[in-house]
Design a protein around this motif. Structure first.
Motif, PDB file in Angstrom:
ATOM      1  N   HIS A   1       0.914  -2.399  -5.092  1.00 56.54           N
ATOM      2  CA  HIS A   1       1.169  -3.765  -4.629  1.00 56.54           C
ATOM      3  C   HIS A   1       0.967  -4.779  -5.767  1.00 56.54           C
TER       4      HIS A   1
ATOM      5  N   HIS B   1       9.146  -7.588  -2.790  1.00 61.25           N
ATOM      6  CA  HIS B   1       8.152  -6.574  -2.387  1.00 61.25           C
ATOM      7  C   HIS B   1       7.767  -6.766  -0.918  1.00 61.25           C
TER       8      HIS B   1
ATOM      9  N   CYS C   1       1.211  -6.530   2.625  1.00 61.31           N
ATOM     10  CA  CYS C   1       1.211  -7.748   1.809  1.00 61.31           C
ATOM     11  C   CYS C   1       1.775  -8.934   2.587  1.00 61.31           C
TER      12      CYS C   1
END
Ligand SMILES: [Zn+2]
Length: 220
Positions: free
Chosen positions: A5, A30, A37
């Motif tokens: 991450h 992402h 996240c």
């Protein structure tokens, strides 16, 4: 679910809206793969307003970021994980697709590639201003990027396939981050090509035997 991450500080800056444009693009891309996240950013955004009110009347201490991150790490999840939003066509995540103006139809078919060395290509386009830029990096199956280092931060987000470096193996949705002057050596998996979003602040400095030529813009 991705295994690698963006750094907590990046998510914090992303939630605060203080990331550079191309870095924000990588983080947003992402998030399209990563429920964990997304939840973390939602929490940061939720507490951002409260923090602003709290610190408005006082000077901000150096330890504020650490204190907030520690607090968040200890806190129970305030929000349930949000449903994943898979890339529209299985390749380009939505934020990247939109950043390119939808011109490629969400696929990689329309990309003009520039060969760097055999098996390694960069997209002919790049996004960003000044020394910060984002482009695509394509590694053929089993191909390796020539050893290089950076004078500033570099990040890769895997879009298709997988690659490995000195620090681990990265699959679709994973983020690899390299600090300044950290030599590293990415090698694509042998069973298929790997395409990544590459974000860097300054041009690459190649350190291998061919570096002298590559650093002068020579292409093989
Ligand atoms: Zn994540």
């Amino acid at each position: 679910m991705p295994a690698h991450h963006p750094a907590p500080e990046l998510l914090f800056d992303y939630a605060a809206g203080s990331l550079r444009e191309v870095q924000a693009l990588l983080v947003a891309s992402h998030l399209a793969y990563c429920a964990e996240c997304r939840r973390r950013v939602a929490e940061l955004e939720a507490c951002g307003g409260v923090l602003l009110e709290e610190v408005a009347a006082e000077p901000v201490s150096d330890g504020l970021l650490d204190a907030v991150l520690a607090k968040l790490a200890d806190a129970p999840a305030a929000l349930p994980p949000q449903p994943a939003t898979p890339p529209p066509n299985g390749i380009l995540p939505g934020p990247l697709h939109r950043a390119l103006g939808g011109s490629m139809g969400g696929a990689l078919d329309g990309v003009d590639w520039v060969r760097i060395v055999p098996g390694i290509h960069l997209s002919g386009w790049s996004l960003g201003v000044g020394t910060a830029s984002a482009c695509l990096l394509r590694m053929a199956a089993g191909a390796s990027v020539p050893a290089h280092r950076h004078t500033d931060h570099e990040m890769l987000l895997v879009l298709t396939g997988a690659f490995s470096d000195e620090f681990g193996r990265y699959r679709v949705g994973d983020v690899a981050s390299y600090d300044p002057d950290t030599p590293h050596h990415a090698v694509a998996d042998r069973d298929g090509e790997c395409v990544c979003l590459l974000v860097q602040d300054k041009p690459l400095v190649f350190t291998g035997a061919l570096g002298w030529l590559l650093n002068r813009g020579f292409r093989f």
